[in-house]
Scaffold this motif. Structure first.
Motif, mmCIF file in Angstrom:
data_model
loop_
_atom_site.group_PDB
_atom_site.id
_atom_site.type_symbol
_atom_site.label_atom_id
_atom_site.label_comp_id
_atom_site.label_asym_id
_atom_site.label_seq_id
_atom_site.Cartn_x
_atom_site.Cartn_y
_atom_site.Cartn_z
ATOM 1 N N ARG A 138 1.037 -1.352 -0.026
ATOM 2 C CA ARG A 138 0.047 0.030 0.099
ATOM 3 C C ARG A 138 0.685 1.258 -0.072
ATOM 4 N NH1 ARG A 138 -3.288 0.558 4.135
ATOM 5 N NH2 ARG A 138 -1.652 -0.273 5.598
ATOM 6 N N SER A 139 2.126 1.222 0.102
ATOM 7 C CA SER A 139 3.031 2.360 0.201
ATOM 8 C C SER A 139 3.998 2.570 -1.076
ATOM 9 C CB SER A 139 4.014 2.197 1.383
ATOM 10 O OG SER A 139 3.380 2.144 2.731
ATOM 11 N N ALA A 140 3.859 1.563 -2.050
ATOM 12 C CA ALA A 140 4.589 1.629 -3.285
ATOM 13 C C ALA A 140 3.699 2.506 -4.244
ATOM 14 C CB ALA A 140 4.832 0.367 -3.853
ATOM 15 N N ASP A 143 -1.577 -8.710 -15.354
ATOM 16 C CA ASP A 143 -0.434 -8.072 -14.558
ATOM 17 C C ASP A 143 -1.041 -7.907 -13.172
ATOM 18 O OD1 ASP A 143 1.197 -7.837 -16.562
ATOM 19 O OD2 ASP A 143 0.561 -5.612 -17.096
ATOM 20 N N THR A 144 -2.010 -8.331 -12.845
ATOM 21 C CA THR A 144 -2.601 -8.159 -11.330
ATOM 22 C C THR A 144 -2.894 -9.611 -10.801
ATOM 23 O OG1 THR A 144 -4.746 -8.098 -12.223
ATOM 24 C CG2 THR A 144 -3.586 -5.856 -11.907
ATOM 25 N N GLY A 180 -7.722 -8.758 -9.470
ATOM 26 C CA GLY A 180 -7.290 -7.506 -10.188
ATOM 27 C C GLY A 180 -7.243 -6.207 -9.124
ATOM 28 N N LEU A 181 -6.759 -6.306 -7.973
ATOM 29 C CA LEU A 181 -6.497 -5.266 -6.884
ATOM 30 C C LEU A 181 -5.397 -4.659 -7.004
ATOM 31 C CD1 LEU A 181 -8.778 -6.752 -4.003
ATOM 32 C CD2 LEU A 181 -9.533 -5.362 -6.140
ATOM 33 N N THR A 231 4.184 -7.995 -9.523
ATOM 34 C CA THR A 231 5.439 -8.084 -9.270
ATOM 35 C C THR A 231 5.640 -7.463 -7.853
ATOM 36 O OG1 THR A 231 5.706 -6.376 -10.643
ATOM 37 C CG2 THR A 231 6.315 -8.221 -11.362
ATOM 38 N N ASP A 232 5.178 -6.168 -7.631
ATOM 39 C CA ASP A 232 5.692 -5.631 -6.579
ATOM 40 C C ASP A 232 4.287 -5.172 -5.578
ATOM 41 O OD1 ASP A 232 4.163 -3.608 -7.890
ATOM 42 O OD2 ASP A 232 5.890 -2.340 -8.079
ATOM 43 N N ARG A 233 3.189 -5.749 -5.771
ATOM 44 C CA ARG A 233 1.985 -5.452 -5.384
ATOM 45 C C ARG A 233 1.533 -4.007 -4.913
ATOM 46 N NH1 ARG A 233 0.444 -10.395 -2.276
ATOM 47 N NH2 ARG A 233 1.845 -12.196 -3.019
ATOM 48 N N ASP A 234 1.746 -3.388 -5.850
ATOM 49 C CA ASP A 234 1.412 -1.802 -5.473
ATOM 50 C C ASP A 234 -0.204 -1.796 -6.120
ATOM 51 O OD1 ASP A 234 1.100 -0.209 -8.467
ATOM 52 O OD2 ASP A 234 2.880 -1.737 -8.509
#
Length: 185
Positions: A57-59, A137-138, A142-143, A147-150
Protein backbone atom coordinates in the motif's frame (compact mmCIF):
# COMPACT_ATOMS: atom_id res chain seq x y z
CA UNK A 1 -30.39 -51.33 14.24
CA UNK A 2 -31.30 -48.85 11.50
CA UNK A 3 -31.15 -46.02 14.04
CA UNK A 4 -27.70 -47.15 15.16
CA UNK A 5 -26.46 -47.23 11.53
CA UNK A 6 -27.87 -43.76 10.88
CA UNK A 7 -26.14 -42.46 14.00
CA UNK A 8 -22.82 -44.02 12.93
CA UNK A 9 -23.13 -42.49 9.47
CA UNK A 10 -23.95 -39.08 10.94
CA UNK A 11 -20.91 -39.32 13.24
CA UNK A 12 -18.69 -40.36 10.33
CA UNK A 13 -19.97 -37.42 8.22
CA UNK A 14 -19.40 -35.01 11.11
CA UNK A 15 -15.86 -36.34 11.66
CA UNK A 16 -15.10 -36.07 7.95
CA UNK A 17 -16.41 -32.47 7.94
CA UNK A 18 -14.19 -31.63 10.96
CA UNK A 19 -11.16 -33.08 9.16
CA UNK A 20 -11.91 -31.11 5.99
CA UNK A 21 -12.32 -27.88 7.98
CA UNK A 22 -9.08 -28.56 9.88
CA UNK A 23 -7.21 -29.18 6.62
CA UNK A 24 -8.60 -25.98 5.15
CA UNK A 25 -7.56 -23.99 8.23
CA UNK A 26 -4.06 -25.47 8.09
CA UNK A 27 -3.73 -24.61 4.38
CA UNK A 28 -4.87 -21.04 5.04
CA UNK A 29 -2.39 -20.73 7.91
CA UNK A 30 0.44 -21.99 5.67
CA UNK A 31 -0.56 -19.55 2.94
CA UNK A 32 -0.65 -16.64 5.40
CA UNK A 33 2.74 -17.62 6.76
CA UNK A 34 4.19 -17.71 3.25
CA UNK A 35 2.73 -14.32 2.42
CA UNK A 36 3.39 -12.80 5.81
CA UNK A 37 -0.12 -11.31 5.82
CA UNK A 38 -3.35 -11.61 7.71
CA UNK A 39 -5.74 -11.77 4.76
CA UNK A 40 -6.02 -12.39 1.03
CA UNK A 41 -7.81 -10.10 -1.38
CA UNK A 42 -11.38 -10.98 -2.22
CA UNK A 43 -13.97 -9.65 -4.65
CA UNK A 44 -15.66 -8.10 -1.58
CA UNK A 45 -12.52 -6.00 -1.02
CA UNK A 46 -12.88 -4.61 -4.51
CA UNK A 47 -16.60 -3.91 -4.20
CA UNK A 48 -15.94 -1.83 -1.09
CA UNK A 49 -12.84 -0.16 -2.54
CA UNK A 50 -10.77 -1.56 0.31
CA UNK A 51 -7.11 -2.13 -0.38
CA UNK A 52 -6.16 -5.65 0.77
CA UNK A 53 -3.57 -6.00 3.52
CA UNK A 54 -1.27 -8.17 1.38
CA UNK A 55 -0.93 -5.35 -1.15
CA UNK A 56 2.05 -3.01 -0.98
CA UNK A 57 0.00 0.00 0.00
CA UNK A 58 3.03 2.30 0.26
CA UNK A 59 4.52 1.69 -3.21
CA UNK A 60 3.60 4.24 -5.86
CA UNK A 61 5.35 3.38 -9.12
CA UNK A 62 4.85 5.49 -12.20
CA UNK A 63 4.29 5.21 -15.92
CA UNK A 64 4.50 7.82 -18.69
CA UNK A 65 1.18 9.07 -20.01
CA UNK A 66 2.63 8.67 -23.51
CA UNK A 67 2.59 4.88 -23.01
CA UNK A 68 -1.10 5.01 -23.90
CA UNK A 69 -0.98 5.19 -27.70
CA UNK A 70 -4.41 3.99 -28.90
CA UNK A 71 -5.97 7.29 -29.94
CA UNK A 72 -9.43 5.73 -30.01
CA UNK A 73 -9.28 4.56 -26.40
CA UNK A 74 -10.97 6.10 -23.38
CA UNK A 75 -7.55 6.22 -21.66
CA UNK A 76 -6.02 8.26 -24.46
CA UNK A 77 -8.95 10.69 -24.39
CA UNK A 78 -8.54 11.21 -20.63
CA UNK A 79 -4.76 11.68 -20.70
CA UNK A 80 -4.71 13.94 -23.77
CA UNK A 81 -8.01 15.80 -23.47
CA UNK A 82 -8.49 19.56 -23.26
CA UNK A 83 -8.41 19.48 -19.43
CA UNK A 84 -5.21 17.36 -19.26
CA UNK A 85 -1.92 19.01 -18.28
CA UNK A 86 1.40 18.20 -16.62
CA UNK A 87 2.28 19.72 -13.25
CA UNK A 88 5.59 21.58 -13.78
CA UNK A 89 6.66 21.02 -10.16
CA UNK A 90 6.08 17.25 -9.91
CA UNK A 91 5.70 15.96 -13.46
CA UNK A 92 2.36 14.37 -12.53
CA UNK A 93 -0.22 14.17 -15.30
CA UNK A 94 -3.36 15.98 -14.21
CA UNK A 95 -6.93 16.41 -15.40
CA UNK A 96 -8.33 19.56 -13.88
CA UNK A 97 -7.33 19.38 -10.21
CA UNK A 98 -7.06 15.57 -10.12
CA UNK A 99 -3.93 13.42 -10.41
CA UNK A 100 -3.98 10.75 -13.13
CA UNK A 101 -3.45 7.22 -11.80
CA UNK A 102 -3.79 3.62 -12.91
CA UNK A 103 -5.33 0.90 -10.73
CA UNK A 104 -6.39 -2.71 -11.19
CA UNK A 105 -9.60 -3.56 -13.02
CA UNK A 106 -10.97 -5.45 -10.02
CA UNK A 107 -12.23 -2.25 -8.42
CA UNK A 108 -14.90 -2.00 -11.13
CA UNK A 109 -13.95 1.46 -12.32
CA UNK A 110 -12.95 2.71 -15.75
CA UNK A 111 -10.72 5.36 -17.27
CA UNK A 112 -12.18 8.80 -16.63
CA UNK A 113 -13.74 7.87 -13.29
CA UNK A 114 -12.90 10.26 -10.47
CA UNK A 115 -11.40 8.51 -7.46
CA UNK A 116 -10.57 9.72 -3.99
CA UNK A 117 -7.55 7.84 -2.67
CA UNK A 118 -7.98 7.60 1.11
CA UNK A 119 -4.72 7.26 3.04
CA UNK A 120 -4.15 5.58 6.40
CA UNK A 121 -4.10 8.94 8.20
CA UNK A 122 -7.53 9.80 6.75
CA UNK A 123 -6.30 12.37 4.26
CA UNK A 124 -7.67 12.22 0.72
CA UNK A 125 -5.81 12.59 -2.59
CA UNK A 126 -8.08 13.60 -5.47
CA UNK A 127 -7.36 11.43 -8.51
CA UNK A 128 -8.80 10.39 -11.86
CA UNK A 129 -8.29 7.08 -13.63
CA UNK A 130 -6.10 7.57 -16.66
CA UNK A 131 -5.38 3.90 -17.25
CA UNK A 132 -6.18 0.44 -15.91
CA UNK A 133 -3.67 -2.28 -15.07
CA UNK A 134 -3.96 -5.32 -17.34
CA UNK A 135 -5.62 -8.34 -15.73
CA UNK A 136 -2.61 -10.48 -16.60
CA UNK A 137 -0.45 -8.11 -14.52
CA UNK A 138 -2.57 -8.18 -11.36
CA UNK A 139 -3.56 -10.61 -8.61
CA UNK A 140 -6.51 -12.94 -9.45
CA UNK A 141 -9.00 -10.33 -8.21
CA UNK A 142 -7.41 -7.43 -10.13
CA UNK A 143 -6.64 -5.36 -7.03
CA UNK A 144 -2.85 -4.99 -7.10
CA UNK A 145 0.14 -5.54 -9.37
CA UNK A 146 1.70 -9.03 -9.43
CA UNK A 147 5.36 -8.12 -9.17
CA UNK A 148 5.52 -5.46 -6.47
CA UNK A 149 1.93 -5.63 -5.17
CA UNK A 150 1.39 -1.88 -5.67
CA UNK A 151 -2.17 -0.55 -5.81
CA UNK A 152 -1.84 2.97 -7.24
CA UNK A 153 0.43 3.73 -10.19
CA UNK A 154 1.09 7.40 -10.83
CA UNK A 155 0.91 8.68 -14.41
CA UNK A 156 3.64 11.19 -15.21
CA UNK A 157 5.06 13.33 -18.01
CA UNK A 158 8.66 12.24 -18.67
CA UNK A 159 9.39 15.68 -20.19
CA UNK A 160 8.95 17.19 -16.71
CA UNK A 161 9.30 14.28 -14.32
CA UNK A 162 12.70 13.32 -12.99
CA UNK A 163 13.21 9.59 -12.47
CA UNK A 164 15.94 10.38 -9.95
CA UNK A 165 13.58 12.21 -7.65
CA UNK A 166 10.73 11.20 -5.40
CA UNK A 167 9.09 14.60 -5.95
CA UNK A 168 5.81 12.98 -6.97
CA UNK A 169 5.55 11.03 -3.71
CA UNK A 170 4.88 14.19 -1.71
CA UNK A 171 1.21 13.98 -2.66
CA UNK A 172 0.88 10.88 -0.46
CA UNK A 173 2.72 12.41 2.52
CA UNK A 174 4.44 9.04 3.10
CA UNK A 175 1.10 7.42 3.94
CA UNK A 176 -0.08 4.00 2.71
CA UNK A 177 -3.26 3.75 0.62
CA UNK A 178 -6.24 2.50 2.62
CA UNK A 179 -9.20 2.75 0.27
CA UNK A 180 -10.25 3.84 -3.23
CA UNK A 181 -13.56 5.66 -3.37
CA UNK A 182 -15.28 6.35 -6.68
CA UNK A 183 -16.61 9.91 -6.79
CA UNK A 184 -20.02 10.07 -8.39
CA UNK A 185 -20.35 12.92 -10.87
Amino acid sequence: MCKAMEDMRAEARAELQRQVEQQKAEEEAREKALLGVDQRSTPADAAEGNVPMEANRSAHPYMPYTAVTNQGSRQYAVLNGADAWSDPATGLRMVGDRICIAIGQGYGMKAGDKVDVVLDDGSVVKCILGDMKALCDTDPNGLYHNTDRDVVEMIVDYNVFSRNSDQYLTVFHGQPVKKLVKVES
